[in-house]
Design a protein around this motif. Structure first.
Motif, PDB file in Angstrom:
ATOM      1  N   ARG A  51       0.796  -1.281  -0.166  1.00 34.29           N
ATOM      2  CA  ARG A  51      -0.074  -0.043  -0.152  1.00 34.29           C
ATOM      3  C   ARG A  51       0.857   1.301  -0.088  1.00 34.29           C
ATOM      4  NH1 ARG A  51      -2.537  -4.010   1.189  1.00 34.29           N
ATOM      5  NH2 ARG A  51      -4.492  -4.439   0.863  1.00 34.29           N
ATOM      6  N   LEU A  52       1.952   1.221   0.483  1.00 29.70           N
ATOM      7  CA  LEU A  52       2.890   2.359   0.587  1.00 29.70           C
ATOM      8  C   LEU A  52       3.438   2.480  -0.865  1.00 29.70           C
ATOM      9  CD1 LEU A  52       4.831   2.114   4.004  1.00 29.70           C
ATOM     10  CD2 LEU A  52       3.438   3.657   3.163  1.00 29.70           C
ATOM     11  N   ILE A  53       3.835   1.452  -1.574  1.00 26.31           N
ATOM     12  CA  ILE A  53       4.454   1.612  -2.962  1.00 26.31           C
ATOM     13  C   ILE A  53       3.257   1.985  -4.065  1.00 26.31           C
ATOM     14  CG2 ILE A  53       4.933   0.243  -4.722  1.00 26.31           C
ATOM     15  CD1 ILE A  53       6.531  -1.616  -2.826  1.00 26.31           C
ATOM     16  N   ARG A 218      -1.968  -2.501  12.694  1.00 21.02           N
ATOM     17  CA  ARG A 218      -3.328  -2.514  12.263  1.00 21.02           C
ATOM     18  C   ARG A 218      -3.995  -1.031  12.001  1.00 21.02           C
ATOM     19  NH1 ARG A 218      -5.110  -4.274  16.736  1.00 21.02           N
ATOM     20  NH2 ARG A 218      -4.434  -6.743  16.500  1.00 21.02           N
ATOM     21  N   ASP A 219      -3.594  -0.001  12.631  1.00 21.29           N
ATOM     22  CA  ASP A 219      -4.162   1.052  12.639  1.00 21.29           C
ATOM     23  C   ASP A 219      -3.533   1.700  11.064  1.00 21.29           C
ATOM     24  OD1 ASP A 219      -5.459   0.712  14.870  1.00 21.29           O
ATOM     25  OD2 ASP A 219      -3.978   1.918  15.980  1.00 21.29           O
ATOM     26  N   MET A 220      -2.285   1.586  11.063  1.00 25.24           N
ATOM     27  CA  MET A 220      -1.640   2.119   9.750  1.00 25.24           C
ATOM     28  C   MET A 220      -2.250   1.345   8.480  1.00 25.24           C
ATOM     29  SD  MET A 220       2.335   2.617  10.720  1.00 25.24           S
ATOM     30  CE  MET A 220       2.896   3.506  12.003  1.00 25.24           C
ATOM     31  N   LEU A 221      -2.767   0.168   8.621  1.00 28.17           N
ATOM     32  CA  LEU A 221      -3.128  -0.552   7.583  1.00 28.17           C
ATOM     33  C   LEU A 221      -4.679   0.133   7.169  1.00 28.17           C
ATOM     34  CD1 LEU A 221      -2.107  -4.325   7.873  1.00 28.17           C
ATOM     35  CD2 LEU A 221      -1.532  -2.875   6.032  1.00 28.17           C
ATOM     36  N   ALA A 222      -5.327   0.396   8.265  1.00 24.51           N
ATOM     37  CA  ALA A 222      -6.747   0.726   8.185  1.00 24.51           C
ATOM     38  C   ALA A 222      -6.751   2.220   7.616  1.00 24.51           C
ATOM     39  CB  ALA A 222      -7.457   0.652   9.485  1.00 24.51           C
ATOM     40  N   HIS A 223      -5.761   3.094   8.012  1.00 24.77           N
ATOM     41  CA  HIS A 223      -5.475   4.378   7.603  1.00 24.77           C
ATOM     42  C   HIS A 223      -5.216   4.317   6.143  1.00 24.77           C
ATOM     43  CE1 HIS A 223      -4.361   8.719   7.259  1.00 24.77           C
ATOM     44  NE2 HIS A 223      -3.028   8.286   7.000  1.00 24.77           N
ATOM     45  N   PHE A 224      -4.173   3.339   5.521  1.00 23.86           N
ATOM     46  CA  PHE A 224      -3.524   3.589   4.181  1.00 23.86           C
ATOM     47  C   PHE A 224      -4.661   2.997   3.450  1.00 23.86           C
ATOM     48  CE2 PHE A 224       0.896   3.089   6.193  1.00 23.86           C
ATOM     49  CZ  PHE A 224       0.843   4.555   5.950  1.00 23.86           C
ATOM     50  N   SER A 225      -5.609   2.000   3.630  1.00 30.25           N
ATOM     51  CA  SER A 225      -6.774   1.501   2.979  1.00 30.25           C
ATOM     52  C   SER A 225      -7.634   2.470   2.587  1.00 30.25           C
ATOM     53  CB  SER A 225      -7.351   0.421   3.641  1.00 30.25           C
ATOM     54  OG  SER A 225      -6.443  -0.618   3.927  1.00 30.25           O
ATOM     55  N   GLU A 227      -7.086   5.888   2.612  1.00 27.86           N
ATOM     56  CA  GLU A 227      -6.427   6.922   1.612  1.00 27.86           C
ATOM     57  C   GLU A 227      -6.572   6.097   0.108  1.00 27.86           C
ATOM     58  OE1 GLU A 227      -5.066   9.896   2.185  1.00 27.86           O
ATOM     59  OE2 GLU A 227      -5.797   9.934   4.244  1.00 27.86           O
ATOM     60  N   LEU A 228      -6.418   4.749  -0.102  1.00 24.74           N
ATOM     61  CA  LEU A 228      -6.284   4.523  -1.547  1.00 24.74           C
ATOM     62  C   LEU A 228      -7.512   4.211  -1.975  1.00 24.74           C
ATOM     63  CD1 LEU A 228      -3.874   1.419  -0.747  1.00 24.74           C
ATOM     64  CD2 LEU A 228      -3.543   3.339  -2.485  1.00 24.74           C
ATOM     65  N   ARG A 229      -8.732   4.039  -0.915  1.00 21.19           N
ATOM     66  CA  ARG A 229     -10.069   4.054  -1.663  1.00 21.19           C
ATOM     67  C   ARG A 229     -10.494   5.609  -2.239  1.00 21.19           C
ATOM     68  NH1 ARG A 229     -11.439   1.740   3.449  1.00 21.19           N
ATOM     69  NH2 ARG A 229     -11.654  -0.407   3.119  1.00 21.19           N
ATOM     70  N   ARG A 230      -9.846   6.593  -1.654  1.00 19.71           N
ATOM     71  CA  ARG A 230      -9.964   7.841  -2.483  1.00 19.71           C
ATOM     72  C   ARG A 230      -9.456   8.078  -3.685  1.00 19.71           C
ATOM     73  NH1 ARG A 230      -8.374  11.803   2.857  1.00 19.71           N
ATOM     74  NH2 ARG A 230      -9.866  11.014   4.230  1.00 19.71           N
ATOM     75  N   GLY A 231      -8.369   7.346  -3.865  1.00 21.60           N
ATOM     76  CA  GLY A 231      -7.713   7.376  -5.276  1.00 21.60           C
ATOM     77  C   GLY A 231      -6.861   8.604  -5.496  1.00 21.60           C
ATOM     78  N   PRO A 232      -6.473   8.600  -6.886  1.00 24.22           N
ATOM     79  CA  PRO A 232      -5.646  10.141  -7.301  1.00 24.22           C
ATOM     80  C   PRO A 232      -6.639  10.919  -7.575  1.00 24.22           C
ATOM     81  CG  PRO A 232      -5.533   8.115  -8.824  1.00 24.22           C
ATOM     82  CD  PRO A 232      -6.171   7.773  -7.552  1.00 24.22           C
ATOM     83  N   PRO A 233      -6.139  12.344  -7.562  1.00 26.36           N
ATOM     84  CA  PRO A 233      -7.105  13.220  -8.112  1.00 26.36           C
ATOM     85  C   PRO A 233      -7.256  13.068  -9.426  1.00 26.36           C
ATOM     86  CG  PRO A 233      -4.947  14.304  -7.503  1.00 26.36           C
ATOM     87  CD  PRO A 233      -5.031  12.672  -7.064  1.00 26.36           C
TER      88      PRO A 233
END
Length: 236
Positions: A51-53, A218-225, A227-233
């Motif tokens: 998810r970071l990549i 676990r909290d970081m995984l939820a946070h990154f998930s 952010e990824l659902r929002r997607g790029p602009p």
């Protein structure tokens, strides 16, 4: 993201200590318990790195040369070398030269997560038979029986390879992010062309709902998930 990279490095060190892996020594076999504990920490660590990549790749603005052709641009030389190695490996398989085949068996980090099939979801609901030693019958007039384990353990190679691949990504994450950005630019979905662009599967990331995953991971995984659902602009 800045807080995640040092936490992942510490998690890799913890997994290495669990299986007894050092810079100068790599065990050939480990116990099943050590392998299970290592995988319980390795799965969420790999999920966070993926998810970071992807998040880093969204922020990269590629030049037109990287988006147009596969063999031109900075990544063309590496791709040509990869195809040449693949052709050489196929020729070695035909010739049966096992000594040279080991030179190309360098497992890399798997960016694409395996998708969960319908059969796997049904199989997960089916109770599994218990594993381990069978129940022991105790007699009060006899000594307490001691359980003897003759299990030789399992091979440590697969876990060590995944751990080494994760260490290589942590050493240079920008390289893998740029590589994924070029892949996204060249494999955009087209009408009538099925294909998988996102390397992440739907639902919860691997290890997020596990009780063995550290709370901060676990909290970081939820946070990154999220952010990824929002997607790029997206442009108009």
């Amino acid at each position: 993201m800045a807080q995640a990279w040092p936490r992942l490095a510490g998690l890799v060190s913890t997994i290495s200590a669990l299986i007894g892996l050092t810079e100068s020594f790599a065990p050939e076999r480990i116990s099943r318990g050590a392998r299970m504990q290592a995988l319980r920490l390795l799965r969420p660590a790999e999920a966070m790195v993926r998810r970071l990549i992807v998040l880093m790749a969204m922020e990269i603005d590629l030049p037109a040369a990287d988006r147009s052709t596969r063999f031109d641009g900075p990544g063309g030389k590496a791709l040509r070398r990869k195809l040449a190695n693949k052709a050489a490996l196929n020729a070695m398989h035909v010739s049966g030269d096992a000594a040279k085949q080991d030179q190309f068996r360098t497992p890399g980090f798997k960016l694409f997560e395996p998708l969960v099939t319908y059969n796997e979801m049904i199989r997960r609901r089916t109770p599994r038979p218990p594993r381990g030693p069978q129940p022991r019958i105790l007699f009060l007039d006899q000594a307490y029986p001691v359980a003897t384990t003759t299990e030789p353990g399992v091979a440590a190679g697969p876990v060590i390879n995944r751990l080494r691949a994760l260490e290589r990504v942590l050493a240079d994450p920008a390289r893998h992010a740029r590589r994924h950005a070029r892949h996204r630019a060249r494999t955009r979905p087209r009408p009538g062309r099925p294909g998988r662009v996102s390397p992440l599967r739907g639902g919860h990331p691997p290890g997020q709902t596990s009780r063995y995953t550290p709370p901060d991971i676990r909290d970081m995984l939820a946070h990154f998930s999220r952010e990824l659902r929002r997607g790029p602009p997206r442009s108009a």
